[in-house]
Design an enzyme around this catalytic site. Structure first.
Site, PDB file in Angstrom:
ATOM      1  N   LEU D 101       0.837  -1.209   0.000  1.00  0.00           N
ATOM      2  CA  LEU D 101       0.000   0.000   0.000  1.00  0.00           C
ATOM      3  C   LEU D 101       0.870   1.256   0.000  1.00  0.00           C
ATOM      4  O   LEU D 101       0.558   2.240  -0.686  1.00  0.00           O
ATOM      5  CB  LEU D 101      -0.929   0.005   1.217  1.00  0.00           C
ATOM      6  CG  LEU D 101      -1.956  -1.135   1.267  1.00  0.00           C
ATOM      7  CD1 LEU D 101      -2.763  -1.064   2.563  1.00  0.00           C
ATOM      8  CD2 LEU D 101      -2.898  -1.081   0.068  1.00  0.00           C
ATOM      9  N   LEU D 102       1.970   1.232   0.759  1.00  0.00           N
ATOM     10  CA  LEU D 102       2.841   2.412   0.868  1.00  0.00           C
ATOM     11  C   LEU D 102       3.430   2.820  -0.475  1.00  0.00           C
ATOM     12  O   LEU D 102       3.894   3.945  -0.642  1.00  0.00           O
ATOM     13  CB  LEU D 102       3.990   2.148   1.842  1.00  0.00           C
ATOM     14  CG  LEU D 102       3.645   2.055   3.325  1.00  0.00           C
ATOM     15  CD1 LEU D 102       4.909   1.807   4.141  1.00  0.00           C
ATOM     16  CD2 LEU D 102       2.963   3.320   3.809  1.00  0.00           C
ATOM     17  N   HIS D 104       1.864   3.380  -3.061  1.00  0.00           N
ATOM     18  CA  HIS D 104       0.938   4.306  -3.741  1.00  0.00           C
ATOM     19  C   HIS D 104       1.188   5.713  -3.211  1.00  0.00           C
ATOM     20  O   HIS D 104       0.592   6.141  -2.228  1.00  0.00           O
ATOM     21  CB  HIS D 104      -0.505   3.853  -3.531  1.00  0.00           C
ATOM     22  CG  HIS D 104      -0.801   2.572  -4.242  1.00  0.00           C
ATOM     23  ND1 HIS D 104      -1.330   2.527  -5.506  1.00  0.00           N
ATOM     24  CD2 HIS D 104      -0.588   1.282  -3.890  1.00  0.00           C
ATOM     25  CE1 HIS D 104      -1.457   1.265  -5.892  1.00  0.00           C
ATOM     26  NE2 HIS D 104      -1.016   0.490  -4.934  1.00  0.00           N
ATOM     27  N   LEU D 112       0.284   2.154  12.292  1.00  0.00           N
ATOM     28  CA  LEU D 112       0.639   1.715  13.640  1.00  0.00           C
ATOM     29  C   LEU D 112       2.162   1.617  13.744  1.00  0.00           C
ATOM     30  O   LEU D 112       2.813   1.020  12.889  1.00  0.00           O
ATOM     31  CB  LEU D 112       0.010   0.337  13.897  1.00  0.00           C
ATOM     32  CG  LEU D 112       0.233  -0.255  15.281  1.00  0.00           C
ATOM     33  CD1 LEU D 112      -0.440   0.594  16.358  1.00  0.00           C
ATOM     34  CD2 LEU D 112      -0.285  -1.692  15.334  1.00  0.00           C
ATOM     35  N   PRO D 114       5.793   0.489  14.253  1.00  0.00           N
ATOM     36  CA  PRO D 114       6.372  -0.861  14.287  1.00  0.00           C
ATOM     37  C   PRO D 114       6.925  -1.213  15.667  1.00  0.00           C
ATOM     38  O   PRO D 114       7.171  -2.387  15.948  1.00  0.00           O
ATOM     39  CB  PRO D 114       7.488  -0.798  13.245  1.00  0.00           C
ATOM     40  CG  PRO D 114       7.756   0.638  13.031  1.00  0.00           C
ATOM     41  CD  PRO D 114       6.489   1.370  13.332  1.00  0.00           C
ATOM     42  N   ARG D 115       7.109  -0.217  16.511  1.00  0.00           N
ATOM     43  CA  ARG D 115       7.627  -0.507  17.857  1.00  0.00           C
ATOM     44  C   ARG D 115       6.497  -0.852  18.827  1.00  0.00           C
ATOM     45  O   ARG D 115       6.735  -1.120  19.984  1.00  0.00           O
ATOM     46  CB  ARG D 115       8.406   0.699  18.389  1.00  0.00           C
ATOM     47  CG  ARG D 115       9.701   0.924  17.654  1.00  0.00           C
ATOM     48  CD  ARG D 115      10.483   2.084  18.255  1.00  0.00           C
ATOM     49  NE  ARG D 115      11.403   2.607  17.263  1.00  0.00           N
ATOM     50  CZ  ARG D 115      11.458   3.865  16.862  1.00  0.00           C
ATOM     51  NH1 ARG D 115      10.651   4.752  17.395  1.00  0.00           N
ATOM     52  NH2 ARG D 115      12.327   4.233  15.945  1.00  0.00           N
ATOM     53  N   ARG D 191      -9.654  10.297  -7.553  1.00  0.00           N
ATOM     54  CA  ARG D 191      -8.863   9.869  -8.710  1.00  0.00           C
ATOM     55  C   ARG D 191      -7.848   8.809  -8.291  1.00  0.00           C
ATOM     56  O   ARG D 191      -7.682   7.796  -8.965  1.00  0.00           O
ATOM     57  CB  ARG D 191      -8.122  11.080  -9.289  1.00  0.00           C
ATOM     58  CG  ARG D 191      -7.317  10.737 -10.516  1.00  0.00           C
ATOM     59  CD  ARG D 191      -6.435  11.905 -10.955  1.00  0.00           C
ATOM     60  NE  ARG D 191      -6.078  11.775 -12.349  1.00  0.00           N
ATOM     61  CZ  ARG D 191      -5.464  12.717 -13.058  1.00  0.00           C
ATOM     62  NH1 ARG D 191      -5.151  13.868 -12.495  1.00  0.00           N
ATOM     63  NH2 ARG D 191      -5.162  12.510 -14.317  1.00  0.00           N
ATOM     64  N   ARG D 200      -5.240  -2.792  -8.120  1.00  0.00           N
ATOM     65  CA  ARG D 200      -5.139  -3.796  -7.070  1.00  0.00           C
ATOM     66  C   ARG D 200      -6.314  -4.752  -7.006  1.00  0.00           C
ATOM     67  O   ARG D 200      -6.178  -5.853  -6.470  1.00  0.00           O
ATOM     68  CB  ARG D 200      -4.964  -3.096  -5.721  1.00  0.00           C
ATOM     69  CG  ARG D 200      -3.704  -2.250  -5.646  1.00  0.00           C
ATOM     70  CD  ARG D 200      -2.456  -3.054  -5.987  1.00  0.00           C
ATOM     71  NE  ARG D 200      -1.250  -2.368  -5.511  1.00  0.00           N
ATOM     72  CZ  ARG D 200      -0.062  -2.965  -5.428  1.00  0.00           C
ATOM     73  NH1 ARG D 200       0.113  -4.208  -5.806  1.00  0.00           N
ATOM     74  NH2 ARG D 200       0.987  -2.279  -4.989  1.00  0.00           N
TER      75      ARG D 200
END
EC number: 2.1.1.148
Lengths: 251, 251, 251, 251
Positions: D101-102, D104, D112, D114-115, D191, D200
Site C-alpha cells: 500500500l505504501l 501508492h 501503527l 512498528p515498535r 482519482r 489492485r
C-alpha cells in the site's frame, strides 16, 4: 451566471474567496475514541492516536483536541494533517496570481479555461488606489481587449471547424493582459494549506497573493481553529495584512 | 547575455528548446550486469532487472536494451522509467504556455522571475504568419509596454526601499500581455516526459504547446531512443507537427 | 549473481550502498555561463541564475559554485536542487528498513519482488554484536525458513498454473521474518535527499536506518560536496554514527 | 481497546475496512449551481463546470450528476476527481500488505508504529483454509513470538533510557513474521482511489491485497456511486473476488 461575467465581489480586491469543500469524520465501530471536536480536526486526532492505539488520554496537556493538535504542530509531526482537506473557490483573481498558485504542486486545481472569454481586469490595489493610475490602467486594458477582439475576428473569419475556432481564441488571447481575471477551484490537505499560508501570507513583496493567503487563513481558522491557532494576523504600515507563525520555518 | 534580451532563436517560433541535463549510469561493483546502451537507458534496464535479479538474459526478445525497454512499455511497467531524468531549458516561451507547463506537477521548474523586465512578445504563429495581424499585434504589444513603463515610473516615484520597488514592478506588470516571454528550466523523469509528450504533442487545439512538445520529443528520442521509440511524428494539414504512440492512452 | 544470493557486503551491516546514477550538465548554446563545478552542482547553479538571468557574478561571496549553493541553502531556496538527482542501489537491507524508506513519497523505487526467494536475514547490529543473541536469532530465522519451505511445498503441491504458484509463494512468505533481506534501487533529487538525510541520519532510535542514511550522506558529499557541505557526521557514545546540519529543521 | 489487541473482525480475513472520512460540499454564494447529488460528487461536478462556467445544463446526457461524471470518466478528464477525498481505517492487515500500500505515493498514511507490540498474525486465507497448514503456521508464528520476547528481554536488560528501549524493540522485531498485523489510516482523493482499485482489485496473483481492494471499492461505490459506477465485481473460480472497469487501463 452568464459566461464572461465576473461576480461583483471580485471587483473589490484580490478576488472572492469561498470555502466550498472540507472533510468530515465518521467514528469507526469497535474503537473507544471520543474527542471534543469534529470533522477534519477529529479525523486528524484519530489518525495521530491510531499510530500508538492511544485512545485513552492520560496526559492532561494533550487530552483535548486543541492540546493534541498543538502538540503535533510543536513537534513537527505534520503528516497526520494530510488526512483532512479543504477546497476553496477563488473568483476573479488575476492570471498572474493563479500562475503563482499553480507552483504549489501538492494541490489539485481546476481553472477557468483560458479559451473562455472574460472581460475586465483584476487590477492590483496599487493601481486601483490612485485615480490617475486607475484611469491609465483601465485605458490600457480596454485597448488590449480591443486588439484581442480585432485579432480574434480576423482569425475566426479564416477558421473552419471547432479545432480552428479554438486555435483562434488561443492565439488572440496572447494580447490580453496578465491581469485578465480567472477562477480557480483549489483543493489541498491541511498540511499543504499550512505550508501555503506560511509561505504566501508572509511575503511582503507580493501584495495580491499575500492578501489572498490571509483571507484563506481566516476561513481556515474558522474551519479548523486548532490546526491554525499558531498563526497571527497583523497589519503592515501600508494597511495591508500579513500572517505568521512561530512554527513555520522558511522553505 | 544582458538581462531583458531574448536570445535570437526564440524569435523563430515557440521558443528555443535545449537539453541541458540528463542521468548517467555507473554500473555497481559485484553484479554481473552488462547491456548495449548507456546513461539513463542502462539505468532503467538495471532497475527493471533488479526486481527479479535477472541479470542473465535467456529470452532473445528482451536481451537487448531496446527489446527490454520495449517490453516494459508494452506491458505498462513504467515506474522503472522514473530512475532517469532529463532537463530542458526553454527560452522565450510565452507566459501563457509556461502557465500550462506548470500544471504538470511531477516536474521541477525554475522560471524567470515575473519581476524581471523582458521586452518583446512571444507571439503565436497564427499572428506572426499574417503581415496585417503581425502589425496589429506588434502595435498592441508596444502600447501595453508603454502603459507598463508609464505606470511603473509613477509607482516607483512613490516607492522607497527594496520591497516597495518590487511591489511596483509586480503591480505594473498587470498591464503586460499574456504573450510576454519567459524562460523555464524544466526537469522530469522519463516516465513524466512520456506522459507530457503523450498529452501535449497530440492536442490539435493548442498549437504552440504542441510544437514545443514535439521538439522536446525529438531531443528525447536522440537522448533515449529506446524509451521514446513508439512515438511517431507526423505533419498536419496546416503544416504543424503532431506526435502519437499506440502505447499512450489519454489522461 | 545467482538469484537468491545476497552479496557478501550485506553481511557486514545495514546493507551495501552504491551510487549508480546521477545527473550531468550540458551547458546550453548562446548563454555566457561558466562555473567552477560540473554535473548536478553546475546544473543547480545554472537554474538558480536563470531565474534572474544573472550570468555575471558581481558579488564575490556567491561567485563560486560553493558560495552560490551555500547561499541558496542558507536562504532556504531549495527548489533549484530538484534539477539534479542521484540513484542508489541498496543491497541486502531488511524489509523492515525498506518499509520505512517507502514512506518517502518524493522518491522513485524499484524493489526486489517479495515473491523472489531470498535466504538469510539482515539482522540488526544489536543482535549480531552479542554471540548469544546472534545464535538465538540465527536459530529463529532458520526455523522460520523451515516453516516457509514446508508451507510452500504443501501449497505448491496443490497449485496449478503460474498464477497459483505466485499465490503459493505470496502466502508462504507470511512466515518469513521482518529481517528478510531485500534490494532497492532508490532515486531522488538532491532536495529530497537533503530532506531524507536530515530526517533519517539524526533519529537516535532507529539505528539501522540512521547508519544507512549516514552512508548515503557520505556518498552524496563525494558526489555533490557543495550541496551537502553543511552536514556534519559525528559518533555517538554507542559507536554508531549520526549526521546533522544547522540548516535542516525537523519535519 | 487495549494496546496489542487486534479487533475481532480482523481475524476473519484481510483486515477490517471502515470508511472514516470523506469530503462534503458547501455551495458557494452568488453562483446558480444545483445538482441531484451531494458531498464529493457534487463538489466534483461543480469543479468540472467551473472550468467553463457552464452552470446551465443544455445537454440532457450530462444534465444529471451521474451523467456528468460518467462523461468525465469516459473522456478521461479525471483531474476534477481530485477535489473529493476518502479516508479508510484498515485494521489488522499484514505488514506485507501495508508494504504494498505504501507504494501508492499519492496517498497519505498513518500506520501503527512498528515498535508497538502486537500479538498474533494476519495469515493469508490459503493458510487459514487448510487445518494442517493453519496449525503449522500458528506454531511458526508462536515460535517467532517466543524468540522476539526472549531477544527483547535480553536487550532490555542491557538498555537504559527511552532511546535504548526503543532501539531494543526495534531490533527484536527483526524476528517477527511478515504477517505481523498492523493498522493503517489511508487517505486519497477519488482519482487516486480509482487508480488504486484499478490496479489492485484486478491482480489475480495477490489475493489478500485484491480482496482488500474489492472491499474498499464496495464502500466507495456506496459513498460515491457515480464515480465508481463503471467497476464490476465478479467471483473467480477459487471463490475470491475481482473488480474491473472498461475505463481503467493498466499502469
Amino acid at each position: 451566471m452568464t459566461a464572461g461575467q465576473i461576480p461583483p465581489e471580485s471587483a473589490a480586491g484580490p478576488g472572492a474567496v469561498q470555502l466550498i469543500g472540507h472533510t468530515v469524520f465518521t467514528p469507526p465501530a469497535g474503537i473507544d475514541f471520543d474527542t471534543d471536536a469534529d470533522a477534519g480536526q477529529a479525523l486528524v486526532e484519530f489518525a495521530g492516536r491510531a499510530i500508538y492505539r492511544s485512545w485513552d488520554k492520560p496526559i492532561p496537556a494533550t487530552a483535548s483536541n486543541a492540546g493534541f493538535l498543538r502538540h503535533l504542530i510543536e513537534v513537527g509531526h505534520l503528516s497526520v494533517l494530510e488526512h483532512a482537506s479543504a477546497t476553496f473557490l477563488l473568483q476573479g483573481i488575476p492570471r498572474s496570481v493563479s500562475h503563482e498558485l499553480l507552483r504549489h504542486r501538492h494541490f489539485s486545481f481546476s481553472e477557468l479555461s483560458p479559451r473562455q472569454p472574460v472581460s475586465g481586469a483584476a487590477l492590483p490595489a496599487a493601481l486601483r488606489a490612485d485615480p490617475e493610475l486607475a484611469e491609465l490602467a483601465d485605458t490600457a486594458v480596454r485597448r488590449s481587449e480591443d486588439s484581442y477582439r480585432e485579432v480574434l475576428k480576423a482569425l475566426e473569419a479564416k477558421a473552419s471547424g471547432a479545432v480552428q475556432h479554438k486555435q483562434a481564441r488561443q492565439a488572440a488571447r496572447a494580447l490580453l493582459p496578465m491581469s485578465q481575471p480567472t477562477d480557480l477551484v483549489m483543493t489541498g490537505n491541511l498540511r499543504s494549506w499550512r505550508h501555503f499560508v506560511g509561505m504566501r501570507a508572509t511575503d511582503p513583496a507580493d501584495v495580491e497573493l499575500r492578501e489572498l493567503a490571509v483571507e484563506v487563513l481566516r476561513q481556515l481558522q474558522a474551519l479548523a481553529p486548532n490546526v491554525f491557532a499558531d498563526f497571527r494576523i497583523s497589519e503592515l504600515a501600508d494597511g495591508s495584512m500579513l500572517a505568521a507563525s512561530p512554527h513555520v520555518r522558511d522553505a
